[in-house]
Design a protein around this motif. Structure first.
Motif, PDB file in Angstrom:
ATOM      1  N   ARG A  59       9.231  17.585   4.943  1.00 39.08           N
ATOM      2  CA  ARG A  59       9.491  19.025   4.918  1.00 39.08           C
ATOM      3  C   ARG A  59       8.211  19.795   4.587  1.00 39.08           C
ATOM      4  N   PHE A  60       7.480  19.308   3.595  1.00 39.90           N
ATOM      5  CA  PHE A  60       6.248  19.975   3.178  1.00 39.90           C
ATOM      6  C   PHE A  60       5.241  20.027   4.325  1.00 39.90           C
ATOM      7  N   PHE A  61       5.006  18.887   4.982  1.00 38.89           N
ATOM      8  CA  PHE A  61       4.029  18.850   6.075  1.00 38.89           C
ATOM      9  C   PHE A  61       4.450  19.759   7.230  1.00 38.89           C
ATOM     10  N   LYS A  62       5.741  19.757   7.556  1.00 34.38           N
ATOM     11  CA  LYS A  62       6.259  20.583   8.643  1.00 34.38           C
ATOM     12  C   LYS A  62       6.080  22.068   8.319  1.00 34.38           C
ATOM     13  N   GLU A  63       6.469  22.457   7.112  1.00 32.81           N
ATOM     14  CA  GLU A  63       6.350  23.858   6.709  1.00 32.81           C
ATOM     15  C   GLU A  63       4.893  24.287   6.562  1.00 32.81           C
ATOM     16  N   ARG A  64       4.057  23.401   6.080  1.00 26.28           N
ATOM     17  CA  ARG A  64       2.629  23.736   5.957  1.00 26.28           C
ATOM     18  C   ARG A  64       2.010  23.956   7.333  1.00 26.28           C
ATOM     19  N   VAL A  76      13.410   7.533  -0.264  1.00 28.02           N
ATOM     20  CA  VAL A  76      14.116   8.476   0.610  1.00 28.02           C
ATOM     21  C   VAL A  76      13.805   9.918   0.197  1.00 28.02           C
ATOM     22  N   PHE A  77      13.886  10.197  -1.105  1.00 30.74           N
ATOM     23  CA  PHE A  77      13.627  11.564  -1.568  1.00 30.74           C
ATOM     24  C   PHE A  77      12.228  12.027  -1.182  1.00 30.74           C
ATOM     25  N   TRP A  78      11.203  11.215  -1.509  1.00 24.96           N
ATOM     26  CA  TRP A  78       9.836  11.654  -1.272  1.00 24.96           C
ATOM     27  C   TRP A  78       9.461  11.654   0.205  1.00 24.96           C
ATOM     28  N   THR A  79      10.083  10.817   0.994  1.00 23.73           N
ATOM     29  CA  THR A  79       9.844  10.864   2.446  1.00 23.73           C
ATOM     30  C   THR A  79      10.393  12.177   3.006  1.00 23.73           C
ATOM     31  N   GLN A  80      11.614  12.532   2.617  1.00 22.28           N
ATOM     32  CA  GLN A  80      12.204  13.789   3.089  1.00 22.28           C
ATOM     33  C   GLN A  80      11.421  14.997   2.575  1.00 22.28           C
ATOM     34  N   HIS A  81      11.093  14.974   1.295  1.00 23.60           N
ATOM     35  CA  HIS A  81      10.371  16.091   0.687  1.00 23.60           C
ATOM     36  C   HIS A  81       9.008  16.287   1.351  1.00 23.60           C
ATOM     37  N   PRO A 105       0.836  -1.207   0.000  1.00 28.99           N
ATOM     38  CA  PRO A 105       0.000   0.000   0.000  1.00 28.99           C
ATOM     39  C   PRO A 105       0.870   1.256   0.000  1.00 28.99           C
ATOM     40  N   PRO A 106       0.277   2.408  -0.263  1.00 24.50           N
ATOM     41  CA  PRO A 106       1.064   3.642  -0.253  1.00 24.50           C
ATOM     42  C   PRO A 106       1.659   3.911   1.129  1.00 24.50           C
ATOM     43  N   ASP A 107       2.902   4.345   1.147  1.00 25.00           N
ATOM     44  CA  ASP A 107       3.549   4.750   2.382  1.00 25.00           C
ATOM     45  C   ASP A 107       2.835   6.006   2.889  1.00 25.00           C
ATOM     46  N   PRO A 108       2.601   6.125   4.198  1.00 25.76           N
ATOM     47  CA  PRO A 108       1.861   7.283   4.709  1.00 25.76           C
ATOM     48  C   PRO A 108       2.578   8.622   4.508  1.00 25.76           C
ATOM     49  N   VAL A 109       3.896   8.630   4.383  1.00 23.19           N
ATOM     50  CA  VAL A 109       4.615   9.895   4.215  1.00 23.19           C
ATOM     51  C   VAL A 109       5.007  10.113   2.754  1.00 23.19           C
ATOM     52  N   SER A 110       5.653   9.137   2.131  1.00 21.31           N
ATOM     53  CA  SER A 110       6.127   9.322   0.755  1.00 21.31           C
ATOM     54  C   SER A 110       5.020   9.145  -0.278  1.00 21.31           C
ATOM     55  N   ASN A 111       3.975   8.434   0.077  1.00 18.19           N
ATOM     56  CA  ASN A 111       2.872   8.084  -0.833  1.00 18.19           C
ATOM     57  C   ASN A 111       3.295   7.130  -1.939  1.00 18.19           C
ATOM     58  N   LEU A 112       4.472   6.513  -1.810  1.00 17.12           N
ATOM     59  CA  LEU A 112       4.928   5.532  -2.792  1.00 17.12           C
ATOM     60  C   LEU A 112       4.579   4.128  -2.316  1.00 17.12           C
ATOM     61  N   ARG A 113       4.337   3.246  -3.256  1.00 19.43           N
ATOM     62  CA  ARG A 113       4.059   1.850  -2.940  1.00 19.43           C
ATOM     63  C   ARG A 113       5.365   1.060  -3.005  1.00 19.43           C
ATOM     64  N   ARG A 114       5.691   0.370  -1.924  1.00 20.79           N
ATOM     65  CA  ARG A 114       6.885  -0.468  -1.894  1.00 20.79           C
ATOM     66  C   ARG A 114       6.642  -1.716  -2.740  1.00 20.79           C
ATOM     67  N   ILE A 115       7.697  -2.197  -3.366  1.00 21.19           N
ATOM     68  CA  ILE A 115       7.610  -3.400  -4.188  1.00 21.19           C
ATOM     69  C   ILE A 115       8.659  -4.391  -3.714  1.00 21.19           C
ATOM     70  N   ILE A 116       8.258  -5.639  -3.581  1.00 18.89           N
ATOM     71  CA  ILE A 116       9.218  -6.720  -3.358  1.00 18.89           C
ATOM     72  C   ILE A 116       9.363  -7.397  -4.711  1.00 18.89           C
ATOM     73  N   PHE A 117      10.569  -7.347  -5.252  1.00 15.69           N
ATOM     74  CA  PHE A 117      10.813  -7.883  -6.582  1.00 15.69           C
ATOM     75  C   PHE A 117      11.084  -9.384  -6.508  1.00 15.69           C
ATOM     76  N   ARG A 118      10.379 -10.126  -7.344  1.00  9.85           N
ATOM     77  CA  ARG A 118      10.541 -11.577  -7.416  1.00  9.85           C
ATOM     78  C   ARG A 118      11.944 -11.914  -7.881  1.00  9.85           C
ATOM     79  N   LYS A 119      12.495 -12.934  -7.266  1.00  5.76           N
ATOM     80  CA  LYS A 119      13.808 -13.418  -7.676  1.00  5.76           C
ATOM     81  C   LYS A 119      13.598 -14.734  -8.415  1.00  5.76           C
TER      82      LYS A 119
END
Length: 165
Positions: free
Chosen positions: A93-98, A85-90, A47-61
């Motif tokens: 920062r956005f939520f804090k500044e808002r 990492v980028f979107w979590t930090q970004h 599911p989407p990460d609560p901060v980055s909004n990205l979905r984690r993927i486990i890649f099949r081996k």
């Protein structure tokens, strides 16, 4: 509710879904181990990460993974982690500044600012982070071109059954 062709797997309170296997809805509560990339039949998306909004993927081996396929899978994971990492930090920062903007600009007795009032903050935030976004986009394109070229090489080798050197 998931379709009958979905599989669940749990990883640190995160549910991963695979679209190629069947399961029942009550499996969700029983799975507590992260999926094993060696045993899953397809990539698994969370599911989407609560901060980055990205979905984690486990890649099949794959069972008979070549060194080129391994390189491609690892690069995909590295790019995913870099993006995370980028979107979590970004977004942090956005939520804090808002929040700080709302505290300093919210009139007493009001619970929210209007869209027009918030647009001042959004523009200022985007202007302040313009260089960061530009650098991110340049790097994102470089990483995705590298992934694309590697993916094409993997596909061509499979298609023409070219053995590794």
């Amino acid at each position: 509710m998931l379709s009958s062709r979905a599989t669940l797997a749990c990883r640190s309170n995160v549910i991963f879904i695979s679209k190629h296997a069947s399961t029942t809805p009550d499996v969700k509560s029983k799975l507590i181990q992260p999926p094993n990339p060696n045993k899953i039949t397809s990539d698994m998306v969370g599911p989407p990460d609560p901060v980055s909004n990205l979905r984690r993927i486990i890649f099949r081996k794959p069972a008979k993974e070549t060194s080129l396929e391994r390189k491609y899978r690892k690069l995909r994971s590295e790019v995913q982690e870099w993006n995370q990492v980028f979107w979590t930090q970004h977004n942090s920062r956005f939520f804090k500044e808002r929040e700080a903007y709302l505290k300093s600009n919210l009139p007493e007795g009001k619970s929210n600012l209007t869209a027009d009032e918030m647009s001042i903050f959004y523009k200022a935030f985007l202007d302040k982070n313009w260089r960061t976004h530009l650098d991110y986009n340049k790097e994102w394109y470089k990483k995705n071109v590298a992934l694309l070229l590697l993916a094409l090489e993997v596909k061509f080798r499979k298609l023409f059954r070219i053995k590794e050197k």
